[in-house]
Scaffold this active site. Structure first.
Site, PDB file in Angstrom:
ATOM      1  N   THR A   1       0.822  -1.191  -0.006  1.00  0.00           N
ATOM      2  CA  THR A   1       0.504  -0.378   0.141  1.00  0.00           C
ATOM      3  C   THR A   1       1.005   0.952   0.218  1.00  0.00           C
ATOM      4  O   THR A   1       0.810   2.630  -0.111  1.00  0.00           O
ATOM      5  CB  THR A   1      -1.287   0.070   1.296  1.00  0.00           C
ATOM      6  N   CYS A   2       1.570   1.430   0.628  1.00  0.00           N
ATOM      7  CA  CYS A   2       2.781   2.773   0.922  1.00  0.00           C
ATOM      8  C   CYS A   2       3.321   3.227  -0.920  1.00  0.00           C
ATOM      9  O   CYS A   2       3.450   4.520  -0.982  1.00  0.00           O
ATOM     10  CB  CYS A   2       3.831   2.126   1.284  1.00  0.00           C
ATOM     11  N   PHE A   3       3.171   2.401  -1.547  1.00  0.00           N
ATOM     12  CA  PHE A   3       3.401   2.362  -2.706  1.00  0.00           C
ATOM     13  C   PHE A   3       2.075   2.227  -3.901  1.00  0.00           C
ATOM     14  O   PHE A   3       2.444   2.516  -5.443  1.00  0.00           O
ATOM     15  CB  PHE A   3       4.978   1.807  -3.699  1.00  0.00           C
TER      16      PHE A   3
END
Length: 844
Positions: free
Chosen positions: A809-811
């Site tokens: 989810t960070c990217f």
């Protein structure tokens, strides 16, 4: 020697004639009103008389009855070379002749005898007079070139100025009353020392010129500590203004020393702008500051005639100075006229002297407004042709200058009747150009004035400007603020971490939450943490907030149960900080504030219509009371008094809405007051402490805590909804697809085609769960998928095709196995779009 003579100019004020000359030197359209000197044509009776000085020498003067006393002093200077400021006073018939009076005023006859008498100095500041006299006499000797080329007299001049500045510092140190320093400065100006230094600067002798410049620079940059320098700078303004007047009239506005003096005045005004009464009298410098604005205004107008590519770089400085002087000039005009009650002005109703001064400024205002309107029009055409791309003005960084010019025009519009409407008309008609300027402006630029016209700009502009009040997020991974959170104790543990943290750690470094027993870290977890914490703060089960009856996404403080927790005010403060941080980190948390809560944060009053959503039943009851038949309510059929019932933890008790409210019956005359008191008690007084605590937490995150109310007033209620909640529209698959990139796949691969077909047939809630699984975000920014910090990605997963998709989810990265069939892909996607499976990380 005459012992009753007094200084003519009081309070170090700039005399009207000299000030007018300064303004006229900067104003082409205003006729000169300077004193007419001897030799001017006159129909008055010609006369000659004698002037005897203290040395016994006598001069024959030829003049006219309507010539001024000042003109006689000038003729004496021409004959003897003695500067006017060294001559002393003309006395006739035991009268001290004032400079601006005419010879006819004193009834001076042909062959009269006048006496030139040296000034008798005030004994209150003898040391000051002594120092000033020594300076003036030394300058006089240098100007007459009395064989003083050895540098000794130049050294005396410099040392005399240093001594005067040291005396100013001692006056400031010894006396708390600024009047002591002001009178000390007044003597320097009134005695003609400033004029003497300028005369020395104009000397054809190079050494004299350099000596004068060095001496004048000492007032601009005194050799003292920085803190003391700030204090002295304000007191030296009358002297520096005098330098500006004289240099402007004797040299030009391009003279470097004049510009240095003008810049020093600007710095001083910027230093004292918060406290207009402190030391500096705006009325004294009104004409001079108007001269600055007129001078700079013409330069700005000329600069606007060039394209951004060809305009001189000096234009940037001219704009900056023009803006800097506009506000203090308006303050000076306001003070001169006796306050804001006299503004705006109608030029036709003013005294002729004001029309002369302010009329020219009005013409500059109108011409500059027309020029900037033309610029905005060209920008709109350029942006329209380039399909939203930057035009030359924005690309070259000149957009900020145009906004600064508009700011100055907005300030000047307060002076003139009908001017504000003209500025608003330009802003309204050029909204597209204004939006382009604002959204491309730097957060360091001061363009908050535009929020005064928030109804004339778009949501994007209001949000952009409001966000400049919040600190800029720094990607500093060397200063992580780590939090290890148990999902089952989310609110309590988050409260412990954040409430004990230094604000600098929350915004200056990087929030780094982790959930216990989960592997995921980074931006995705941060976004989920914000959403979960904000939802927990507003969850009615926790007692802090209540949901609106007709919209359970919208909340306001709970007046009845929030104080059940002894730490409830600390939790409200924590909540204010977290919501402010969610804006800083640009996370849409899916929460809306009720209008009654929003208005209190903005420091505005709450009305009955504002309470419609918060409590529809209360709203309906109040409306009925206000609309009830007059006879019925006066008959006391409802048995209402100025009392309401308050519920606390299951028990109810009556509370008077005003003193003696129990004995005041509600009738047709007082029912509006009754309803207003009900509203204030229900939505304001009952939650005052909670709102204050929330406000305190929110303001601690702002760049300037004092701007809390301004932050909320600068936004419409719906704007904050969009910033906190995000878009409520159904997720567009086409928009989603347009903002998704691929790694290991191509858009024509079967798996990608199947994927988007499966998403198309999902329900709205399933799409949101998939988006959350992919990005940890359920609600998009108002711009849609294009508002994300980066595109979304679908990566090809090379492990077993039997596995479920996974996400980073960070990217914004979805890892999609290469499924062999559409049905298998659909089955896997249905599993991960189940709410209970997508609410944590680590799925494989």
């Amino acid at each position: 020697m005459c012992k009753c003579l007094k200084i003519k100019r009081d309070d170090a004020s700039l005399d009207d004639e000299t000030s007018s000359r300064f303004l006229n030197s900067n104003t082409q359209s205003v006729p000169s009103c300077s004193t007419r000197y001897v030799g001017s044509s006159s129909s008055s009776k010609s006369l000659h008389f004698f002037v005897r000085n203290s040395d016994g020498n006598t001069q024959v003067i030829h003049a006219n009855a309507d010539d001024t006393v000042e003109s006689v002093h000038e003729q004496i200077r021409n004959k003897t070379g003695i500067p006017v400021f060294e001559q002393g006073y003309l006395v006739y018939g035991r009268k001290n002749l004032e400079m601006d009076k005419t010879l006819g005023y004193y009834s001076i006859q042909r062959d009269a005898q006048l006496q030139l008498v040296a000034r008798m100095r005030s004994t209150q500041y003898p040391d000051t007079w002594k120092a000033v006299d020594r300076l003036i006499l030394t300058i006089g000797s240098l100007c007459r070139d009395e064989q003083h080329r050895d540098g000794a007299h130049a050294t005396i001049v410099i040392n005399s100025v240093k001594h005067f500045i040291d005396m100013s510092l001692r006056f400031k140190t010894r006396n708390d009353d600024d009047a002591y320093v002001s009178h000390h400065i007044q003597i320097f100006v009134c005695a003609g020392a400033a004029a003497a230094l300028v005369m020395l600067f104009l000397s054809p002798i190079r050494d004299n010129k350099e000596c004068a410049e060095k001496a004048i620079q000492l007032f601009l940059n005194p050799l003292v500590d920085d803190e003391v320098k700030i204090e002295l700078r304000t007191h030296f303004v009358p002297i520096i203004l005098e330098f500006c007047i004289l240099l402007c009239s004797e040299t030009s506005t391009e003279n470097p020393l004049y510009i240095s003096c003008r810049n020093e005045v600007r710095k001083t005004l910027e230093t004292i702008h918060v406290d207009r009464s402190r030391c500096f009298n705006y009325a004294q410098g009104r004409v001079v500051i108007q001269g600055f604005v007129s001078e700079l205004g013409r330069k700005v107008i000329k600069g606007l005639e060039y394209s951004p590519q060809t305009a001189a770089m000096s234009f940037l400085g001219d704009v900056s100075d023009f803006v800097a002087f506009s506000s203090p000039m308006c303050n000076a005009i306001e003070d001169g006229l006796g306050g804001m009650d006299h503004l705006p002005l109608c030029l036709t109703d003013l005294h002729p002297c004001y029309v002369m001064e302010l009329g020219t400024l009005h013409l500059i205002f109108l011409e500059m407004l027309g020029k900037i309107d033309e610029r905005l029009k060209k920008m709109e055409i350029s942006v329209g042709r380039s399909r939203g791309e930057m035009d030359d003005s924005l690309r070259s960084g000149w957009g900020g200058q145009y906004l600064s010019i508009l700011k100055a025009l907005n300030i000047l519009s307060e002076i003139y009747e009908g001017a504000e409407e003209k500025v608003q008309s330009v802003l309204r008609s050029r909204q597209a150009g204004l939006d382009a300027l604002v959204t491309n402006s730097s957060r360091n630029d001061d363009h908050l004035w535009i929020l005064e016209h928030k109804d004339l700009i778009s949501f994007e502009c209001r949000r952009h400007l409001a966000m400049t009040l919040l600190p800029e997020l720094k990607e500093d991974y060397t200063r992580l603020f780590e939090m290890l959170i148990d999902r089952d104790q989310l609110l309590a543990e988050s409260f412990k971490y954040v409430s004990k943290a230094d604000v600098k750690d929350l915004v200056g470094g990087r929030l780094f939450p982790e959930f216990k027993n989960e592997k995921a870290t980074g931006h995705g977890v941060l976004r989920e943490w914000f959403c979960l914490v904000c939802q927990a703060i507003c969850n009615p089960r926790n007692g802090l907030f209540l949901a609106c009856a007709d919209d359970n996404r919208r909340f306001f403080p709970n007046p009845a149960a929030s104080d059940a927790n002894p730490l409830h005010l600390e939790y409200f403060r924590f909540g204010g900080g977290v919501f402010a941080l969610s804006l800083v980190y640009n996370v849409q948390v899916g929460i809306l504030f009720d209008r009654t809560f929003f208005l209190q944060l903005a420091g505005e009053a709450v009305s009955l219509e504002d309470a419609r959503d918060a409590d529809p039943l209360f709203y309906s009851s109040c409306k009925k009371i206000l609309e009830m038949d007059t006879y019925l309510i006066n008959s006391d059929a409802l048995s209402l008094t100025f009392v309401t019932e308050v519920e606390k933890l299951g028990s109810r008790k009556p509370v008077e809405l005003c003193a003696g409210g129990n004995s005041i019956a509600v009738n047709s005359k007082n029912r509006e007051a009754y309803v207003n008191l009900l509203i204030q008690h229900r939505f304001v007084k009952s939650v005052t402490d909670q709102v204050k605590a929330f406000s305190r937490g929110f303001s601690e995150i702002l760049c300037d805590a004092s701007l809390l109310a301004f932050f909320f007033r600068s936004l419409e209620h719906e704007d904050l909804d969009r910033m906190l909640h995000g878009s409520d529209r159904a997720l567009s698959v086409e928009d989603w697809k347009a903002h998704t990139k691929y790694n290991g796949y191509k858009s024509t691969d079967s798996q990608i085609i199947w994927f988007w077909k499966v998403v198309e047939v999902m329900s709205a809630e399933q799409r949101r769960v998939l988006l959350f699984f992919w990005t940890s975000v359920k609600y998009l920014p108002v711009e849609g998928f294009g508002g994300h910090q980066s595109p979304l990605y679908i990566y090809k997963k090379h492990k077993s095709c039997e596995r479920l998709p996974s996400a980073h989810t960070c990217f914004y990265r979805l890892c999609l196995p290469s499924y062999k069939s559409k049905s298998k892909m659909q089955e896997s996607l249905q599993i991960i779009t189940q709410e209970h499976l997508s609410c944590s990380f680590g799925l494989q």
